[in-house]
Design an enzyme around this catalytic site. Structure first.
Site, PDB file in Angstrom:
ATOM      1  N   GLN A 104       0.846  -1.198   0.000  1.00  0.00           N
ATOM      2  CA  GLN A 104       0.000   0.000   0.000  1.00  0.00           C
ATOM      3  C   GLN A 104       0.876   1.241   0.000  1.00  0.00           C
ATOM      4  O   GLN A 104       0.393   2.352  -0.176  1.00  0.00           O
ATOM      5  CB  GLN A 104      -0.890   0.022   1.242  1.00  0.00           C
ATOM      6  CG  GLN A 104      -1.831  -1.155   1.360  1.00  0.00           C
ATOM      7  CD  GLN A 104      -2.501  -1.180   2.715  1.00  0.00           C
ATOM      8  OE1 GLN A 104      -3.596  -0.628   2.895  1.00  0.00           O
ATOM      9  NE2 GLN A 104      -1.849  -1.807   3.663  1.00  0.00           N
ATOM     10  N   ASN A 105       2.170   1.045   0.224  1.00  0.00           N
ATOM     11  CA  ASN A 105       3.079   2.167   0.411  1.00  0.00           C
ATOM     12  C   ASN A 105       3.500   2.769  -0.927  1.00  0.00           C
ATOM     13  O   ASN A 105       3.598   2.072  -1.927  1.00  0.00           O
ATOM     14  CB  ASN A 105       4.325   1.730   1.197  1.00  0.00           C
ATOM     15  CG  ASN A 105       3.950   1.164   2.568  1.00  0.00           C
ATOM     16  OD1 ASN A 105       2.865   1.440   3.077  1.00  0.00           O
ATOM     17  ND2 ASN A 105       4.816   0.334   3.121  1.00  0.00           N
ATOM     18  N   HIS A 122      -1.247   1.454  -4.344  1.00  0.00           N
ATOM     19  CA  HIS A 122      -1.629   2.877  -4.261  1.00  0.00           C
ATOM     20  C   HIS A 122      -0.708   3.763  -5.079  1.00  0.00           C
ATOM     21  O   HIS A 122      -0.713   4.981  -4.911  1.00  0.00           O
ATOM     22  CB  HIS A 122      -1.628   3.329  -2.791  1.00  0.00           C
ATOM     23  CG  HIS A 122      -2.724   2.709  -1.990  1.00  0.00           C
ATOM     24  ND1 HIS A 122      -2.659   2.561  -0.619  1.00  0.00           N
ATOM     25  CD2 HIS A 122      -3.899   2.155  -2.360  1.00  0.00           C
ATOM     26  CE1 HIS A 122      -3.759   1.977  -0.176  1.00  0.00           C
ATOM     27  NE2 HIS A 122      -4.535   1.708  -1.222  1.00  0.00           N
ATOM     28  N   CYS A 130       1.126  14.618 -15.569  1.00  0.00           N
ATOM     29  CA  CYS A 130       0.294  15.749 -15.999  1.00  0.00           C
ATOM     30  C   CYS A 130      -1.157  15.293 -16.133  1.00  0.00           C
ATOM     31  O   CYS A 130      -1.447  14.291 -16.786  1.00  0.00           O
ATOM     32  CB  CYS A 130       0.763  16.280 -17.360  1.00  0.00           C
ATOM     33  SG  CYS A 130      -0.347  17.554 -18.001  1.00  0.00           S
ATOM     34  N   CYS A 133      -2.069  15.994 -20.312  1.00  0.00           N
ATOM     35  CA  CYS A 133      -1.476  15.221 -21.423  1.00  0.00           C
ATOM     36  C   CYS A 133      -0.924  13.880 -20.970  1.00  0.00           C
ATOM     37  O   CYS A 133      -0.515  13.058 -21.793  1.00  0.00           O
ATOM     38  CB  CYS A 133      -0.366  16.048 -22.090  1.00  0.00           C
ATOM     39  SG  CYS A 133       1.101  16.241 -21.062  1.00  0.00           S
ATOM     40  N   CYS A 151       3.193  21.239 -15.946  1.00  0.00           N
ATOM     41  CA  CYS A 151       3.670  20.450 -17.093  1.00  0.00           C
ATOM     42  C   CYS A 151       4.373  21.379 -18.088  1.00  0.00           C
ATOM     43  O   CYS A 151       3.857  22.463 -18.400  1.00  0.00           O
ATOM     44  CB  CYS A 151       2.468  19.775 -17.767  1.00  0.00           C
ATOM     45  SG  CYS A 151       2.909  18.819 -19.245  1.00  0.00           S
ATOM     46  N   GLY A 191       2.635  -4.672   8.977  1.00  0.00           N
ATOM     47  CA  GLY A 191       2.451  -3.247   9.283  1.00  0.00           C
ATOM     48  C   GLY A 191       1.278  -2.576   8.635  1.00  0.00           C
ATOM     49  O   GLY A 191       1.432  -1.505   8.053  1.00  0.00           O
ATOM     50  N   ASN A 217       3.171  -7.295  13.391  1.00  0.00           N
ATOM     51  CA  ASN A 217       2.691  -5.986  13.830  1.00  0.00           C
ATOM     52  C   ASN A 217       2.848  -5.939  15.349  1.00  0.00           C
ATOM     53  O   ASN A 217       2.504  -6.925  16.013  1.00  0.00           O
ATOM     54  CB  ASN A 217       1.209  -5.832  13.448  1.00  0.00           C
ATOM     55  CG  ASN A 217       0.750  -4.384  13.484  1.00  0.00           C
ATOM     56  OD1 ASN A 217       1.083  -3.637  14.402  1.00  0.00           O
ATOM     57  ND2 ASN A 217       0.013  -3.974  12.462  1.00  0.00           N
ATOM     58  N   PRO A 218       3.339  -4.807  15.897  1.00  0.00           N
ATOM     59  CA  PRO A 218       3.432  -4.740  17.369  1.00  0.00           C
ATOM     60  C   PRO A 218       2.058  -4.714  18.037  1.00  0.00           C
ATOM     61  O   PRO A 218       1.908  -4.997  19.220  1.00  0.00           O
ATOM     62  CB  PRO A 218       4.190  -3.438  17.642  1.00  0.00           C
ATOM     63  CG  PRO A 218       4.406  -2.768  16.363  1.00  0.00           C
ATOM     64  CD  PRO A 218       3.908  -3.625  15.272  1.00  0.00           C
TER      65      PRO A 218
HETATM   66  N1  APR Z   1       6.585  -2.658  12.483  1.00  0.00           N
HETATM   67  C1  APR Z   1       5.428  -3.216  12.041  1.00  0.00           C
HETATM   68  N2  APR Z   1       4.217  -2.593  12.106  1.00  0.00           N
HETATM   69  C2  APR Z   1       4.206  -1.360  12.639  1.00  0.00           C
HETATM   70  C3  APR Z   1       5.365  -0.709  13.115  1.00  0.00           C
HETATM   71  C4  APR Z   1       6.592  -1.415  13.012  1.00  0.00           C
HETATM   72  N3  APR Z   1       7.752  -0.872  13.440  1.00  0.00           N
HETATM   73  N4  APR Z   1       5.006   0.523  13.584  1.00  0.00           N
HETATM   74  C5  APR Z   1       3.667   0.637  13.408  1.00  0.00           C
HETATM   75  N5  APR Z   1       3.179  -0.496  12.852  1.00  0.00           N
HETATM   76  C6  APR Z   1       1.795  -0.811  12.488  1.00  0.00           C
HETATM   77  C7  APR Z   1       0.742  -0.129  13.314  1.00  0.00           C
HETATM   78  O1  APR Z   1       0.460  -0.900  14.489  1.00  0.00           O
HETATM   79  C8  APR Z   1      -0.439  -0.120  12.339  1.00  0.00           C
HETATM   80  O2  APR Z   1      -1.175  -1.329  12.441  1.00  0.00           O
HETATM   81  O3  APR Z   1       1.603  -0.340  11.168  1.00  0.00           O
HETATM   82  C9  APR Z   1       0.223  -0.053  10.965  1.00  0.00           C
HETATM   83  C10 APR Z   1       0.107   1.314  10.305  1.00  0.00           C
HETATM   84  O4  APR Z   1      -1.249   1.518  10.004  1.00  0.00           O
HETATM   85  P1  APR Z   1      -1.671   2.665   8.955  1.00  0.00           P
HETATM   86  O5  APR Z   1      -0.910   3.903   9.244  1.00  0.00           O
HETATM   87  O6  APR Z   1      -3.158   2.690   8.916  1.00  0.00           O
HETATM   88  O7  APR Z   1      -1.074   2.110   7.600  1.00  0.00           O
HETATM   89  P2  APR Z   1      -1.790   1.320   6.461  1.00  0.00           P
HETATM   90  O8  APR Z   1      -2.609   0.191   7.002  1.00  0.00           O
HETATM   91  O9  APR Z   1      -0.731   0.986   5.479  1.00  0.00           O
HETATM   92  O10 APR Z   1      -2.759   2.427   5.797  1.00  0.00           O
HETATM   93  C11 APR Z   1      -3.378   2.053   4.593  1.00  0.00           C
HETATM   94  O11 APR Z   1      -4.233   4.321   4.389  1.00  0.00           O
HETATM   95  O12 APR Z   1      -4.209   6.638   4.199  1.00  0.00           O
HETATM   96  C12 APR Z   1      -4.134   5.450   3.508  1.00  0.00           C
HETATM   97  O13 APR Z   1      -3.090   5.289   1.423  1.00  0.00           O
HETATM   98  C13 APR Z   1      -2.819   5.313   2.788  1.00  0.00           C
HETATM   99  O14 APR Z   1      -1.694   3.258   2.173  1.00  0.00           O
HETATM  100  C14 APR Z   1      -2.296   3.948   3.260  1.00  0.00           C
HETATM  101  C15 APR Z   1      -3.553   3.267   3.729  1.00  0.00           C
END
Ligand code: APR
Length: 248
Positions: A104-105, A122, A130, A133, A151, A191, A217-218
């Site tokens: 998603q990053n 994403h 642009c 075009c 552009c 994450g 995920n923590p």
């Molecule tokens: N290691 C692993 N996970 C982590 C860490 C870490 N060091 N630090 C934080 N997290 C976890 C958090 O606990 C949380 O569950 O990462 C997650 C971040 O959540 P979001 O910020 O909601 O990220 P994401 O799920 O990717 O968001 C999805 O939202 O705004 C839109 O387009 C944007 O791609 C993004 C989408």
């Protein structure tokens, strides 16, 4: 209650047997590269109004939006580097233990870490397009002192090549991501809160198709109680480095 060590051993065994493994990554995998997540205690959406990434609002207020877009995605993050978690996923791919990353990053860090099969659900902030075009620019060639960037062909405002709220998912990334989910035997979620659709349907599709879901995920997320089979509770770099010690 199995502890993390038991879960890591079990996960390593499952990965070694898997014929097709995918990763699904969110903002959390880049937190240890210095990029804040969107949600949670230090989340970007606590500081900035999501409106600046609303397509309709952007089209009507490009200069205003670009001030924040530059601040969030270009001033701070331009120099972010991959961390051990990105590198471990790339190593797993080169060792045939991982077949694809759906992310998603928009930070380009999976590519910079050496991953080759990456589906950017994403889009990617390293390109601008642009709106008239369709000409694509490399962010490194843009003078961000003069915003909104225009552009050179037709003077139209440039938009980052990542999707805004209200915008469709890039069709190829969408198709490739769900095709991977349909055939995955294992999906490693790293994450992500799982709060954003349709992205969060990707690991859910993998689960429905019979995949084992590993979550790194923590914190607990909406995935944890809904689809996760093994929750490796911890930071992405720490967990993936420990997993790497069992895989290599
Ligand atoms: N290691 C692993 N996970 C982590 C860490 C870490 N060091 N630090 C934080 N997290 C976890 C958090 O606990 C949380 O569950 O990462 C997650 C971040 O959540 P979001 O910020 O909601 O990220 P994401 O799920 O990717 O968001 C999805 O939202 O705004 C839109 O387009 C944007 O791609 C993004 C989408």
């Amino acid at each position: 209650m199995t502890n993390l060590a038991d879960s890591l051993t079990k996960t390593a065994d499952i990965l070694k047997q898997s014929k097709f493994t995918m990763a699904f990554t969110g903002a959390g995998i880049s937190v240890e590269s210095g990029i804040p997540p969107f949600r949670g205690e230090h989340g970007l959406w606590n500081k900035y109004n999501q409106q600046v990434l609303d397509l309709g609002y952007f089209l009507n207020n490009p200069a205003h939006c670009w001030i924040y877009i530059r601040g969030i995605f270009y001033d701070f993050f331009a120099d972010a580097k991959p961390n051990d978690a990105h590198r471990m996923l790339a190593k797993m791919e080169s060792s045939k233990l991982l077949n694809a990353v759906v992310t998603q990053n928009i930070d380009n860090l999976h590519y910079q870490a050496g991953s080759e099969t990456v589906y950017e659900f994403h889009g990617n902030s390293k390109k601008l397009k642009c709106l008239k075009c369709g000409h694509v620019y490399d962010a490194r060639d843009i003078d961000f002192e003069n915003i909104p960037p225009k552009c050179i062909n037709d003077g139209e405002v440039l938009k980052p090549d990542f999707i805004f709220f209200g915008e469709g998912i890039p069709p190829d990334a969408y198709a490739d991501s769900f095709a991977a989910a349909e055939k995955a035997e294992v999906c490693i979620i790293v994450g992500s809160t799982g709060e954003v659709t349709p992205a969060s349907y990707v690991p859910r599709t993998a689960k429905q198709a019979g995949a084992t879901i590993i979550e790194i995920n923590p914190e607990k997320t909406i995935f944890t109680s809904a689809i996760t089979d093994i929750h490796l509770k911890g930071k992405a770099t720490e967990v993936l480095n420990q997993l790497g010690e069992l895989l290599f």
